[in-house]
Design a protein around this motif. Structure first.
Motif, PDB file in Angstrom:
ATOM      1  N   ARG A  19       2.968 -10.306  -1.087  1.00  0.00           N
ATOM      2  CA  ARG A  19       3.352  -8.933  -0.833  1.00  0.00           C
ATOM      3  C   ARG A  19       2.656  -8.032  -1.840  1.00  0.00           C
ATOM      4  N   ILE A  48      -0.866   3.457   7.577  1.00  0.00           N
ATOM      5  CA  ILE A  48       0.425   3.978   8.005  1.00  0.00           C
ATOM      6  C   ILE A  48       0.469   5.486   7.797  1.00  0.00           C
ATOM      7  N   TRP A  50       2.754   8.655   7.084  1.00  0.00           N
ATOM      8  CA  TRP A  50       4.044   8.897   6.452  1.00  0.00           C
ATOM      9  C   TRP A  50       5.021   9.646   7.345  1.00  0.00           C
ATOM     10  N   GLY A  53       5.670   7.006  10.605  1.00  0.00           N
ATOM     11  CA  GLY A  53       5.608   5.570  10.432  1.00  0.00           C
ATOM     12  C   GLY A  53       4.636   4.859  11.344  1.00  0.00           C
ATOM     13  N   THR A  55       1.590   2.906  12.636  1.00  0.00           N
ATOM     14  CA  THR A  55       0.747   1.948  11.931  1.00  0.00           C
ATOM     15  C   THR A  55      -0.446   1.531  12.775  1.00  0.00           C
ATOM     16  N   ARG A  66       1.853  -6.908   7.719  1.00  0.00           N
ATOM     17  CA  ARG A  66       2.699  -5.796   8.106  1.00  0.00           C
ATOM     18  C   ARG A  66       2.708  -4.754   7.004  1.00  0.00           C
ATOM     19  N   SER A  68       4.320  -1.154   5.533  1.00  0.00           N
ATOM     20  CA  SER A  68       5.537  -0.360   5.601  1.00  0.00           C
ATOM     21  C   SER A  68       5.548   0.659   4.470  1.00  0.00           C
ATOM     22  N   ARG A  69       6.472   1.605   4.543  1.00  0.00           N
ATOM     23  CA  ARG A  69       6.549   2.656   3.539  1.00  0.00           C
ATOM     24  C   ARG A  69       7.979   2.839   3.060  1.00  0.00           C
ATOM     25  N   ASP A  70       8.105   3.334   1.844  1.00  0.00           N
ATOM     26  CA  ASP A  70       9.404   3.662   1.259  1.00  0.00           C
ATOM     27  C   ASP A  70       9.329   5.096   0.769  1.00  0.00           C
ATOM     28  N   VAL A  76       3.888   2.040  -0.618  1.00  0.00           N
ATOM     29  CA  VAL A  76       3.432   1.407   0.610  1.00  0.00           C
ATOM     30  C   VAL A  76       3.248  -0.077   0.332  1.00  0.00           C
ATOM     31  N   THR A  77       3.828  -0.900   1.185  1.00  0.00           N
ATOM     32  CA  THR A  77       3.810  -2.345   0.998  1.00  0.00           C
ATOM     33  C   THR A  77       2.994  -3.023   2.088  1.00  0.00           C
ATOM     34  N   GLN A  79       2.799  -6.667   3.541  1.00  0.00           N
ATOM     35  CA  GLN A  79       3.348  -8.012   3.588  1.00  0.00           C
ATOM     36  C   GLN A  79       2.378  -8.915   4.333  1.00  0.00           C
TER      37      GLN A  79
END
Length: 121
Positions: A19, A48, A50, A53, A55, A66, A68-70, A76-77, A79
């Protein structure tokens, strides 16, 4: 200006998971991951948007990676699972102030310094 810091790279065996994280000092419209192996062109991995979301993934990683965002941490991650030796590269986080997720590295204004991912037995 947006500053990006990647982390999470390392040495893993084929089939393992990793990750990667990209922490930003500010939020841009679009964040993406690129990778580059020695002697190879810089390759778009995933991006991605913002706002909603949305992608996009390269064909090489689709179904295995994969993104993803927080919102709270502006992180931004990426995986990654079922890693293969072909995934070995220096992975970069990039950002642009445009809502379009572009696969072209020249379209991105901000870049991290990269984190190394090595997949080997």
């Amino acid at each position: 200006q947006v500053q990006l810091v990647e982390s999470g790279g390392g040495l893993v065996q084929p089939g393992d998971s990793l990750r990667l994280s990209c922490v930003a000092s500010g939020r841009a419209h679009t964040t993406a991951w690129f990778r580059q192996a020695p002697g190879k062109d810089r390759e778009f991995v995933a991006g991605i948007r913002w706002r909603d979301g949305t992608t996009e993934y390269s064909e090489a990683v689709k179904g295995r990676f994969r993104i993803s965002r927080d919102h709270a941490t502006i992180t931004v991650t990426l995986q990654m699972r079922s890693l293969e030796p072909e995934d070995t590269a220096l992975y970069y986080c990039a950002a642009r102030n445009n809502y379009i997720i572009s696969p072209l590295s020249s379209d991105y204004d901000f870049w991290g310094q990269g984190t190394q991912v090595t997949v080997s037995s």
